[in-house]
Design a protein around this motif. Structure first.
Motif, PDB file in Angstrom:
ATOM      1  N   PRO A 116       0.398   6.897   2.436  1.00 31.05           N
ATOM      2  CA  PRO A 116       0.325   7.361   1.386  1.00 31.05           C
ATOM      3  C   PRO A 116      -0.168   5.947   0.257  1.00 31.05           C
ATOM      4  N   ASP A 117       0.614   5.292   1.084  1.00 30.37           N
ATOM      5  CA  ASP A 117       0.031   4.129  -0.382  1.00 30.37           C
ATOM      6  C   ASP A 117       0.606   2.398   0.269  1.00 30.37           C
ATOM      7  N   VAL A 118      -0.686   1.924   0.928  1.00 34.01           N
ATOM      8  CA  VAL A 118      -0.647   0.447   1.018  1.00 34.01           C
ATOM      9  C   VAL A 118      -0.644  -0.217   0.177  1.00 34.01           C
ATOM     10  N   VAL A 119       0.918  -0.945  -0.321  1.00 35.60           N
ATOM     11  CA  VAL A 119       1.245  -2.280  -1.409  1.00 35.60           C
ATOM     12  C   VAL A 119       0.364  -3.621  -0.794  1.00 35.60           C
ATOM     13  N   THR A 120      -0.135  -4.193  -1.841  1.00 34.09           N
ATOM     14  CA  THR A 120      -0.072  -5.489  -1.056  1.00 34.09           C
ATOM     15  C   THR A 120      -0.155  -6.773  -2.631  1.00 34.09           C
ATOM     16  N   THR A 121       0.090  -7.232  -1.852  1.00 38.98           N
ATOM     17  CA  THR A 121       1.415  -8.876  -2.641  1.00 38.98           C
ATOM     18  C   THR A 121      -0.271  -9.982  -3.036  1.00 38.98           C
ATOM     19  N   PRO A 122       0.300 -10.804  -4.535  1.00 39.20           N
ATOM     20  CA  PRO A 122      -0.273 -11.584  -4.639  1.00 39.20           C
ATOM     21  C   PRO A 122      -1.079 -12.935  -3.997  1.00 39.20           C
TER      22      PRO A 122
END
Length: 297
Positions: A116-122
Motif C-alpha cells: 500500500p505504500d513504498v517509501v523511498t529515502t533520499p
C-alpha cells in the motif's frame, strides 16, 4: 538485532551467479529487475576480513531487496508503525560514483506485491573509496490485510558497478557494528526459506522399491520420506534431480516414473513406480543427486 538474514552474503545456495531477471540471488536477496542488471558473488581483498560480498552491475536503476516475515498476516508486528530503524551497509564501486537509496514497505511478497505504500529515502553517493553508509527508516502505518512481510531494499543508480557488504537493519537511530552470528545458525535461518542439497547418494536419499512377484505385468510402487535439514516456514515447492535407477532381481522389470506425494515443512515423500513380470521378486533403487525446497516469500 539484525532483521535481515544473510546480510553478509555468506550463503549462495542457488549458485554464485551471474544472475539476471527477477530472481533470488544470494540467499534471501531478491533481484527485482527484469533485465539490464547482473548480480554475482564477489570476493573482496582478504585484508578486509570479509568472506564475500555482492557485486551489482547495472545499466539501469538496480533494485536488490529482502522480505522480512511478519508475525501475523496483515499486522505490522514485530514492527511498530512510526518506530525508528536504521539500515546500514558497507559499499564501494569499481569506478565513478553510484547514488543509492533505501526502499521499504509492507507487502505480500519480496517484489512489493500489493504494497500500500513504498517509501523511498533520499540518496547518498558511493565512490570508489567506499565506506559505511546508513539510512533512517520510519516504519509506515499503511498495511493491507494480505501483507505478510516488510520488504527492505536498496536502489542503485544506472551505470553502476557496486560491491555491497554487511547489510544490517536494526531498531534505533544509530548504526552499530555488523552483527556476526554462528555460521550454522545463519545457514539454518537461510534454509527455513530455501534449501538446496546435492550429492545425496551417500546419505539418506536413496529409495529402494521392491516389486512383488505376480507372474503378470503390473504397476507397483512405494514412497519414502526425505527430511529437510531445517524445517521450512510453510509447505515448500520441491524439485529433485535423479542420479540413476538401479534394477536388481530376475525376470522383467522396467522403471516408469517418480512422484512427490507430500511436501511438508519438515520433508517430502518421493515415490518410484515400476512394471514387473515373470513371477520373481525384483527391486529398483532410486538414487537422488539432489533436491531443492523453496518456501521463499
Amino acid at each position: 538485532r539484525n532483521q535481515l538474514i544473510n546480510g553478509n552474503f555468506r550463503f549462495w545456495q542457488r549458485g554464485t551467479g551471474p544472475y539476471t531477471g527477477q530472481v533470488y540471488t544470494s540467499d534471501r536477496w531478491f533481484l527485482a529487475n527484469s533485465s539490464n542488471v547482473t548480480v554475482n558473488r564477489f570476493t573482496p581483498d582478504p585484508a578486509s576480513g570479509l568472506a564475500y560480498g555482492m557485486q551489482i552491475i547495472a545499466t539501469e536503476t538496480a533494485y536488490i531487496q529482502q522480505a522480512i516475515e511478519l508475525d501475523t498476516e496483515g499486522v505490522t508486528s514485530p514492527f511498530t508503525a512510526g518506530s525508528k530503524w536504521t539500515l546500514s551497509f558497507n559499499a564501494n564501486v569499481g569506478s565513478g560514483t553510484t547514488d543509492v537509496s533505501v526502499r521499504y514497505g509492507f507487502a505480500d511478497k519480496s517484489n512489493f506485491l500489493n504494497s500500500p505504500d513504498v517509501v523511498t529515502t533520499p540518496t547518498q553517493t558511493v565512490n570508489s573509496g567506499g565506506g559505511t553508509y546508513s539510512f533512517d527508516v520510519t516504519i509506515p502505518s499503511s498495511i493491507s490485510s494480505t501483507n505478510i512481510c516488510l520488504v527492505v531494499g536498496l536502489a542503485f543508480s544506472a551505470n553502476s558497478d557496486i560491491r555491497l557488504y554487511n547489510v544490517q537493519f536494526e531498531p534505533g537511530t544509530e548504526a552499530t557494528p555488523f552483527e556476526v552470528i554462528p555460521i550454522q545458525t545463519q545457514l539454518a535461518n537461510c534454509q527455513r526459506y530455501y534449501e538446496s542439497v546435492g550429492g545425496l547418494t551417500g546419505g539418506g536419499a536413496s529409495l529402494t522399491v521392491t516389486l512383488s512377484p505376480n507372474g503378470d505385468q503390473g504397476a507397483n510402487g512405494t514412497s519414502n520420506l526425505i527430511s529437510f535439514a531445517t524445517t521450512k516456514r510453510t509447505n515448500p515447492t520441491v524439485t529433485y534431480d535423479i542420479m540413476d535407477v538401479i534394477v536388481n532381481g530376475t525376470g522383467s522389470i522396467s522403471f516408469n516414473s517418480t512422484n512427490i506425494y507430500t511436501q511438508q515443512p519438515f520433508g517430502f515423500n518421493i515415490g518410484i513406480f515400476g512394471l514387473a513380470s515373470g513371477g520373481y521378486e525384483k527391486s529398483m533403487l532410486l538414487r537422488l543427486d539432489g533436491y531443492q525446497a523453496d518456501a521463499e516469500l
